[in-house]
Design a protein around this motif. Structure first.
Motif, PDB file in Angstrom:
ATOM      1  N   LEU A   1      72.139  47.838  57.564  1.00  0.00           N
ATOM      2  CA  LEU A   1      73.368  47.537  56.830  1.00  0.00           C
ATOM      3  C   LEU A   1      74.327  48.725  56.833  1.00  0.00           C
ATOM      4  CD1 LEU A   1      74.354  44.990  55.367  1.00  0.00           C
ATOM      5  CD2 LEU A   1      73.622  46.048  53.215  1.00  0.00           C
ATOM      6  N   THR A   2      73.797  49.931  57.066  1.00  0.00           N
ATOM      7  CA  THR A   2      74.700  51.089  57.100  1.00  0.00           C
ATOM      8  C   THR A   2      75.718  50.960  58.232  1.00  0.00           C
ATOM      9  OG1 THR A   2      73.310  52.454  58.575  1.00  0.00           O
ATOM     10  CG2 THR A   2      72.886  52.601  56.187  1.00  0.00           C
ATOM     11  N   ARG A   3      75.406  50.170  59.260  1.00  0.00           N
ATOM     12  CA  ARG A   3      76.333  50.046  60.393  1.00  0.00           C
ATOM     13  C   ARG A   3      77.030  48.688  60.440  1.00  0.00           C
ATOM     14  NH1 ARG A   3      73.959  52.714  65.797  1.00  0.00           N
ATOM     15  NH2 ARG A   3      72.345  51.105  65.726  1.00  0.00           N
ATOM     16  N   ALA A   4      76.831  47.840  59.417  1.00  0.00           N
ATOM     17  CA  ALA A   4      77.422  46.501  59.415  1.00  0.00           C
ATOM     18  C   ALA A   4      78.939  46.577  59.265  1.00  0.00           C
ATOM     19  CB  ALA A   4      76.818  45.671  58.287  1.00  0.00           C
TER      20      ALA A   4
ATOM     21  N   LEU B   1      86.521  36.801  51.824  1.00  0.00           N
ATOM     22  CA  LEU B   1      85.062  36.888  51.941  1.00  0.00           C
ATOM     23  C   LEU B   1      84.660  38.184  52.648  1.00  0.00           C
ATOM     24  CD1 LEU B   1      82.298  35.594  51.521  1.00  0.00           C
ATOM     25  CD2 LEU B   1      82.659  34.314  53.659  1.00  0.00           C
ATOM     26  N   ALA B   2      85.430  38.573  53.657  1.00  0.00           N
ATOM     27  CA  ALA B   2      85.147  39.816  54.376  1.00  0.00           C
ATOM     28  C   ALA B   2      85.213  41.014  53.433  1.00  0.00           C
ATOM     29  CB  ALA B   2      86.139  39.990  55.525  1.00  0.00           C
ATOM     30  N   ALA B   3      86.222  41.043  52.579  1.00  0.00           N
ATOM     31  CA  ALA B   3      86.366  42.146  51.622  1.00  0.00           C
ATOM     32  C   ALA B   3      85.198  42.168  50.639  1.00  0.00           C
ATOM     33  CB  ALA B   3      87.692  42.008  50.876  1.00  0.00           C
ATOM     34  N   GLU B   4      84.762  40.982  50.247  1.00  0.00           N
ATOM     35  CA  GLU B   4      83.640  40.897  49.307  1.00  0.00           C
ATOM     36  C   GLU B   4      82.346  41.412  49.940  1.00  0.00           C
ATOM     37  OE1 GLU B   4      81.279  37.306  47.065  1.00  0.00           O
ATOM     38  OE2 GLU B   4      83.487  37.214  47.137  1.00  0.00           O
ATOM     39  N   VAL B   5      82.121  41.061  51.185  1.00  0.00           N
ATOM     40  CA  VAL B   5      80.914  41.528  51.886  1.00  0.00           C
ATOM     41  C   VAL B   5      80.930  43.055  52.010  1.00  0.00           C
ATOM     42  CG1 VAL B   5      79.718  41.538  54.116  1.00  0.00           C
ATOM     43  CG2 VAL B   5      80.517  39.379  53.128  1.00  0.00           C
ATOM     44  N   GLU B   6      82.078  43.600  52.374  1.00  0.00           N
ATOM     45  CA  GLU B   6      82.163  45.050  52.531  1.00  0.00           C
ATOM     46  C   GLU B   6      82.000  45.760  51.197  1.00  0.00           C
ATOM     47  OE1 GLU B   6      82.730  48.923  54.106  1.00  0.00           O
ATOM     48  OE2 GLU B   6      81.890  47.030  54.832  1.00  0.00           O
ATOM     49  N   ALA B   7      82.593  45.207  50.147  1.00  0.00           N
ATOM     50  CA  ALA B   7      82.431  45.814  48.810  1.00  0.00           C
ATOM     51  C   ALA B   7      80.970  45.800  48.389  1.00  0.00           C
ATOM     52  CB  ALA B   7      83.298  45.067  47.796  1.00  0.00           C
ATOM     53  N   PHE B   8      80.275  44.711  48.667  1.00  0.00           N
ATOM     54  CA  PHE B   8      78.849  44.629  48.341  1.00  0.00           C
ATOM     55  C   PHE B   8      78.058  45.683  49.118  1.00  0.00           C
ATOM     56  CE2 PHE B   8      74.655  43.021  49.570  1.00  0.00           C
ATOM     57  CZ  PHE B   8      74.055  42.930  48.310  1.00  0.00           C
TER      58      PHE B   8
ATOM     59  N   ARG C   1      79.037  48.547  50.283  1.00  0.00           N
ATOM     60  CA  ARG C   1      79.315  49.891  49.765  1.00  0.00           C
ATOM     61  C   ARG C   1      78.633  50.127  48.417  1.00  0.00           C
ATOM     62  NH1 ARG C   1      84.044  52.780  51.707  1.00  0.00           N
ATOM     63  NH2 ARG C   1      84.652  51.910  53.718  1.00  0.00           N
ATOM     64  N   ALA C   2      78.497  49.085  47.631  1.00  0.00           N
ATOM     65  CA  ALA C   2      77.822  49.240  46.330  1.00  0.00           C
ATOM     66  C   ALA C   2      76.309  49.286  46.486  1.00  0.00           C
ATOM     67  CB  ALA C   2      78.225  48.086  45.417  1.00  0.00           C
ATOM     68  N   LEU C   3      75.765  48.548  47.448  1.00  0.00           N
ATOM     69  CA  LEU C   3      74.323  48.435  47.601  1.00  0.00           C
ATOM     70  C   LEU C   3      73.686  49.709  48.164  1.00  0.00           C
ATOM     71  CD1 LEU C   3      71.887  46.329  47.523  1.00  0.00           C
ATOM     72  CD2 LEU C   3      72.303  46.106  49.987  1.00  0.00           C
ATOM     73  N   LEU C   4      74.339  50.315  49.183  1.00  0.00           N
ATOM     74  CA  LEU C   4      73.715  51.427  49.891  1.00  0.00           C
ATOM     75  C   LEU C   4      73.345  52.594  48.980  1.00  0.00           C
ATOM     76  CD1 LEU C   4      75.740  51.413  53.253  1.00  0.00           C
ATOM     77  CD2 LEU C   4      73.437  50.549  52.826  1.00  0.00           C
ATOM     78  N   PRO C   5      74.237  53.063  48.095  1.00  0.00           N
ATOM     79  CA  PRO C   5      73.827  54.173  47.200  1.00  0.00           C
ATOM     80  C   PRO C   5      72.639  53.805  46.315  1.00  0.00           C
ATOM     81  CG  PRO C   5      76.213  53.869  47.168  1.00  0.00           C
ATOM     82  CD  PRO C   5      75.652  52.691  47.900  1.00  0.00           C
ATOM     83  N   GLU C   6      72.602  52.543  45.876  1.00  0.00           N
ATOM     84  CA  GLU C   6      71.496  52.108  45.022  1.00  0.00           C
ATOM     85  C   GLU C   6      70.174  52.119  45.789  1.00  0.00           C
ATOM     86  OE1 GLU C   6      69.958  47.935  43.039  1.00  0.00           O
ATOM     87  OE2 GLU C   6      72.115  48.228  43.352  1.00  0.00           O
ATOM     88  N   LYS C   7      70.174  51.597  47.025  1.00  0.00           N
ATOM     89  CA  LYS C   7      68.932  51.511  47.787  1.00  0.00           C
ATOM     90  C   LYS C   7      68.524  52.864  48.358  1.00  0.00           C
ATOM     91  CE  LYS C   7      68.300  47.186  47.067  1.00  0.00           C
ATOM     92  NZ  LYS C   7      67.174  46.737  46.198  1.00  0.00           N
ATOM     93  N   GLY C   8      69.460  53.758  48.517  1.00  0.00           N
ATOM     94  CA  GLY C   8      69.116  55.085  49.015  1.00  0.00           C
ATOM     95  C   GLY C   8      68.349  55.915  48.029  1.00  0.00           C
ATOM     96  N   ARG C   9      68.285  55.477  46.788  1.00  0.00           N
ATOM     97  CA  ARG C   9      67.557  56.242  45.763  1.00  0.00           C
ATOM     98  C   ARG C   9      66.096  55.815  45.676  1.00  0.00           C
ATOM     99  NH1 ARG C   9      72.543  55.469  42.853  1.00  0.00           N
ATOM    100  NH2 ARG C   9      71.649  53.649  41.769  1.00  0.00           N
ATOM    101  N   GLY C  10      65.699  54.862  46.500  1.00  0.00           N
ATOM    102  CA  GLY C  10      64.322  54.369  46.419  1.00  0.00           C
ATOM    103  C   GLY C  10      63.299  55.439  46.760  1.00  0.00           C
ATOM    104  N   SER C  11      62.165  55.421  46.091  1.00  0.00           N
ATOM    105  CA  SER C  11      61.156  56.453  46.283  1.00  0.00           C
ATOM    106  C   SER C  11      60.435  56.356  47.621  1.00  0.00           C
ATOM    107  CB  SER C  11      60.125  56.356  45.137  1.00  0.00           C
ATOM    108  OG  SER C  11      59.509  55.065  45.139  1.00  0.00           O
ATOM    109  N   LYS C  12      60.430  55.185  48.216  1.00  0.00           N
ATOM    110  CA  LYS C  12      59.658  54.994  49.448  1.00  0.00           C
ATOM    111  C   LYS C  12      60.529  55.022  50.697  1.00  0.00           C
ATOM    112  CE  LYS C  12      56.467  52.136  49.905  1.00  0.00           C
ATOM    113  NZ  LYS C  12      55.778  50.830  50.095  1.00  0.00           N
ATOM    114  N   VAL C  13      61.794  55.382  50.577  1.00  0.00           N
ATOM    115  CA  VAL C  13      62.695  55.281  51.734  1.00  0.00           C
ATOM    116  C   VAL C  13      62.203  56.138  52.888  1.00  0.00           C
ATOM    117  CG1 VAL C  13      65.009  55.790  52.589  1.00  0.00           C
ATOM    118  CG2 VAL C  13      64.719  54.635  50.397  1.00  0.00           C
ATOM    119  N   ARG C  14      61.906  57.405  52.637  1.00  0.00           N
ATOM    120  CA  ARG C  14      61.487  58.291  53.724  1.00  0.00           C
ATOM    121  C   ARG C  14      60.159  57.826  54.328  1.00  0.00           C
ATOM    122  NH1 ARG C  14      64.235  63.403  54.071  1.00  0.00           N
ATOM    123  NH2 ARG C  14      65.650  63.713  52.300  1.00  0.00           N
TER     124      ARG C  14
END
Length: 928
Positions: free
Chosen positions: A753-756, A765-772, A774-787
């Motif tokens: 999704l980082t490259r979507a 709808l395109a603006a809504e997808v892009e806004a989502f 941008r909001a999702l990536l910082p949240e999921k990047g904080r996950g403990s198991k990402v690395r």
């Protein structure tokens, strides 16, 4: 139009050849004043025919010359419409012809009107004559009950019959004593199963019209009428259905008939039906690919005409045919029409009916030098003036100069010159015309072949068995082409290797006449082909399958600046909009895409752009295709199943497409997201439930991209990055997409999704997808198991896709996929919306995830690896084996990577991939 009188506008005059005849007319018209009387006298001293008309129409002529000649012309042309019945019309038209003939001759000879006004006045009379004749004669058929279903009043539009003006009449260029070439057709759709009865009626109309215009009576004649340009004139009736004519041209129409239709124009009867017929004939006349084979056809036609008319003799004044002879009018017309046929299919601006207009259009578009167009225009005008004076002498349909010195002296005087000056000027103009046109038409002499090795000789000897060289015509062109081709090959870095690659190119060609004609007319293309064959066999194979892409090299702005996504998408949309049906739209977008794709490859191969600019251009092209094609697919699908339910859908580019960096062989990673807004079923002729509606719409779009058509396919498409991968629906609702990404998606899906990037579809709808996103990536990047997830993913990738060969750029530790994975991780951990590798690494550096040195080492490795990967994919779609590379390909890759030799490149790859692998392992594990 000017109100000035005829006398006030005269600027030149003939010289009286027959002094006695001139004196008679001078006395008869002394009341007109010295300017007009002098012009009439000199004219009569050169033309017995015009002298006779002056005597017959003297009273009218005095009145006509007293005012503006344009007003006199309009009055003459208005009169025949008042005639009642066929007999009265015939006589009214003969009177009009005498007066128009006299007026146009005097306006020509006195310099009052330029050539276009002279030929235009004659053509207007011809149009009027044909149209009025059709009306009157069709009205007779209706009164007699011979036209089924036709009623009084239908004659105004010929009751479906139309006459097409061909040749000089179609172009508005009738000469002084021209016959008129007509093709008479009728719209059979107006008559259904009674079309046969209607045809018989229209045949009678056509024959009576030809007689009305052609028959010589006490009043003279109107126009000699020639109906032999109709399809298969030896066996077809003088008027035939449009369907029959269209079928003929589509199946057996020849180049000379295509050239004839450049000038075709409806001139009488049902003009709207005539225009529809000509539009239907557009693909026959105007080919979608550059048609250089038309040059050979025109040359052959010229030679046959000269041979038939015994015109292959030394250039002399006496007896020279100003139309068909060496350096004559037809040479200029053929030169213009052939160039129009070559390129007019791709550029409607070149489809000018007139010779002078055609030359100007060709010059404006760079097909001929402006100075050549200017000189040929000057020569054309001068030739036409001599032609007119030849015909004015006795109203004879002749183009031959007199065979006696006395006759030549008369024409010289008619042109206002002494004989010696006239002769010298005429011979000079004929020679200049011949010099400017002959080189374009005449094929060059066949040169001797260069010295070849035994192995090379065997390859060359085998060419005669290839499909492209089956026909005698292809063989004849290629025999002339082959020496230049082989000589250029001898200059390649490795001639034998280049010959083998060229052999593969020729073997893959399905046909050769068009392409060989293209090379013969444009020798610079041979260098391009040799360069491609000697460097990139893969590109040569692509070219063999898609030879039409060379049209863009010749007919487009091939070496101009890159236009960008918007301009490309608009061009594709316009090209598709011009096609009538869906399949043709898909075909034309393939043609446009392949030309631009080829252009990027050639620019990269020749060093006009580097690997990164080429990557951006490939990505722009793919985005433009998607942006232009998506609404076309949606419209076609909506036609069957109703409009897109709700807010519609968006197409999202993933992977390298989302990052706007593709190579020559990239496929496209796509997903489709829709928002039906609770609507359960589409509203159309064949309604569908929402989920299958969007699933089938997505499948239709993928098919539009991937289907193998005569023009090839656009792209391979991969949709495995959609939610749930292969198991998930091909189109996902916005609600399902967001819910899945928030609660079910794996880390690798968040990395993707980082490259979507949204490429097409509904804006909100395109603006809504892009806004989502941008909001999702910082949240999921904080996950403990990402690395940990990335480490496991890296291990699986390296096990499944190990490096293959020393110059592998994509797979393996420290290579492109590894670095891209690290860049995506950096973007996810830092919560950055960045898509490209460089910006994602920079986001990781700024976010403290990567040190300056780590980011620098990864970036250095990425840059050299991308250059190698982009170059590799241009050369081959197979595994790159350095030891089997040809010299041209090796030199290209070394130039791309900036290394002096193969060993240096291998050493650098070992160094940068080792360093990059170490950095990545330090952050996510060693992949083991």
């Amino acid at each position: 139009m000017t109100d000035a009188s005829f006398s006030a506008r005269t600027s030149r005059s003939p010289l009286a050849h027959d002094a006695e005849a001139a004196a008679d007319v001078a006395r008869a018209f002394a009341d007109l004043g010295p300017e007009a009387a002098g012009l009439l006298a000199a004219t009569a001293g050169c033309s017995p025919f015009l002298k006779g008309l002056m005597g017959r129409e003297g009273d009218w002529l005095r009145e006509a010359l007293a005012g503006a000649p344009e007003a006199a012309l309009e009055a003459v042309l208005a009169a025949p419409a008042r005639a009642e019945g066929a007999e009265a019309l015939g006589e009214a038209l003969r009177l009009a012809k005498r007066r128009v003939a006299l007026l146009t001759a005097l306006c020509d000879l006195g310099g009052v009107w330029p050539l276009e006004m002279v030929t235009g006045a004659l053509t207007r009379l011809a149009d009027l004559s044909v149209d009025l004749a059709i009306r009157v004669l069709v009205a007779e058929e209706i009164r007699r009950g011979k036209l089924p279903g036709a009623v009084p009043g239908d004659e105004v539009t010929g009751a479906g019959m139309v006459a097409l003006a061909m040749g000089k009449m179609g172009a508005g260029e009738l000469n002084y004593s021209s016959d008129i070439d007509l093709v008479c057709l009728f719209d059979e759709t107006r008559y259904g199963d009674q079309a046969g009865e209607a045809r018989a009626s229209f045949i009678r109309v056509t024959r009576k019209m030809a007689a009305m215009l052609s028959d010589l009576t006490a009043g003279g004649y109107v126009f000699r009428t020639d109906l032999r340009l109709r399809p298969d004139a030896a066996v077809t009736p003088v008027c035939l259905s449009m369907a029959a004519a269209e079928s003929y041209y589509e199946s057996v129409g020849r180049t000379w008939e295509r050239a004839a239709y450049i000038k075709a124009r409806p001139c009488g009867g049902d003009l709207a039906a005539g225009e529809r017929f000509l539009r239907a004939l557009t693909p026959f006349v105007w080919r979608k690919h550059l048609d250089f084979a038309a040059i050979q056809d025109a040359h052959d036609m010229r030679l046959r005409i000269r041979e038939h008319r015994q015109l292959n003799r030394p250039l002399t004044v006496e007896g020279h045919n100003m139309k068909l002879g060496q350096g004559g009018i037809r040479e200029i017309e053929f030169f213009t029409q052939t160039r129009q046929l070559i390129a007019g299919g791709r550029d409607p601006d070149l489809r000018d009916r007139t010779t002078v207009g055609g030359l100007a259009a060709l010059a404006a578009k760079g097909w001929i030098p402006a100075e050549v167009a200017g000189e040929l225009t000057e020569l054309y005008r001068a030739h036409r003036e001599v032609e007119h004076r030849l015909q004015m002498v006795g109203d004879a349909q002749t183009h031959d100069m007199p065979v006696t010195a006395e006759g030549v002296a008369r024409i010289a005087a008619f042109c206002g010159q002494d004989e010696a000056m006239f002769r010298a000027g005429l011979l000079d103009r004929l020679a200049r015309t011949d010099r400017l046109t002959e080189g374009f038409f005449a094929p060059g002499e066949t040169e001797a072949l260069p010295e070849l090795s035994d192995s090379a000789r065997r390859i060359v000897d085998g060419w005669s068995h290839y499909p492209a060289l089956r026909s005698e015509r292809a063989q004849a062109i290629f025999r002339r082409l082959r020496p230049a081709l082989l000589k250029r090959l001898m200059r390649a870095a490795n001639p034998d290797e280049a010959l083998v690659a060229l052999d593969g190119f020729l073997a893959g060609l399905p046909a050769g006449v068009q392409l060989f004609s293209l090379f013969e007319a444009n020798p610079a293309l041979i260098d391009l082909i040799v360069d491609i064959a000697g460097t990139s066999p893969a590109l040569a194979r692509h070219l063999a399958r898609n030879a039409g892409v060379l049209d863009g090299v010749i007919g487009g702005s091939f070496f101009s600046a890159w236009p960008g996504v918007r301009v490309l998408a608009e061009a594709m949309a316009a090209a598709m909009a011009a096609e009538p049906d869906y399949e043709k739209k898909l075909g034309v977008v393939r043609r446009v895409m392949k030309e631009w794709h080829f252009r990027v490859g050639v620019h990269h191969l020749r060093g006009l752009v580097d690997a990164f600019q080429a990557a951006k251009e490939y990505a722009d092209l793919a985005e433009a295709v998607i942006a232009a094609l998506w609404p076309v697919v949606c419209a076609e699908f909506a036609r069957k199943h109703g409009p897109l339910p709700g807010r519609g859908a968006v197409v999202i580019g993933m992977g390298s497409l989302g990052a706007a960096r593709l190579n020559a062989g990239s496929d496209l990673d796509l997903i489709v997201i829709y928002d039906a807004q609770g609507i359960e079923t589409s509203d159309g002729a064949r309604p569908l439930a929402t989920r299958p509606y969007y699933a089938r719409l997505t499948q239709a779009f993928v098919t539009a991209l991937t289907a193998q058509m005569p023009e090839g396919r656009l792209y391979e498409v991969d949709m495995r990055l959609r939610p749930s991968g292969r198991q998930g629906p091909v189109a996902t609702s916005i609600q399902s997409f967001t819910s899945y990404q928030e609660s079910e998606a794996w880390t690798w899906e968040h990395l993707a999704l980082t490259r979507a990037r949204v490429l097409a579809g509904q804006g909100e709808l395109a603006a809504e997808v892009e806004a989502f996103r941008r909001a999702l990536l910082p949240e999921k990047g904080r996950g403990s198991k990402v690395r940990q997830d990335v480490a496991e993913m890296r291990a699986r990738l390296q096990a499944a896709k190990p490096a293959r060969g020393a110059w592998e750029a994509k797979n393996g530790p420290g290579r492109l996929m590894d670095i891209e994975l690290m860049a995506q991780l950096a973007a996810l951990l830092s919560g950055s919306p960045a898509r490209g590798v460089e910006r994602q690494l920079e986001a990781g550096r700024k976010g403290g995830i990567l040190s300056d040195s780590d980011a620098s080492m990864l970036l250095d490795a990425y840059r050299v690896l991308w250059r190698l990967q982009a170059g590799t994919r241009l050369i081959t779609d197979e595994v790159l084996e350095p030891e089997r590379l040809g010299e041209g390909a090796r030199a290209f890759l070394l130039r791309e990577t900036g290394e002096a030799g193969a060993e240096a490149l291998s050493a650098r790859l070992d160094l940068v991939t080792g360093l990059a692998a170490g950095v990545i392992a330090a952050h996510v594990g060693d992949g083991g």
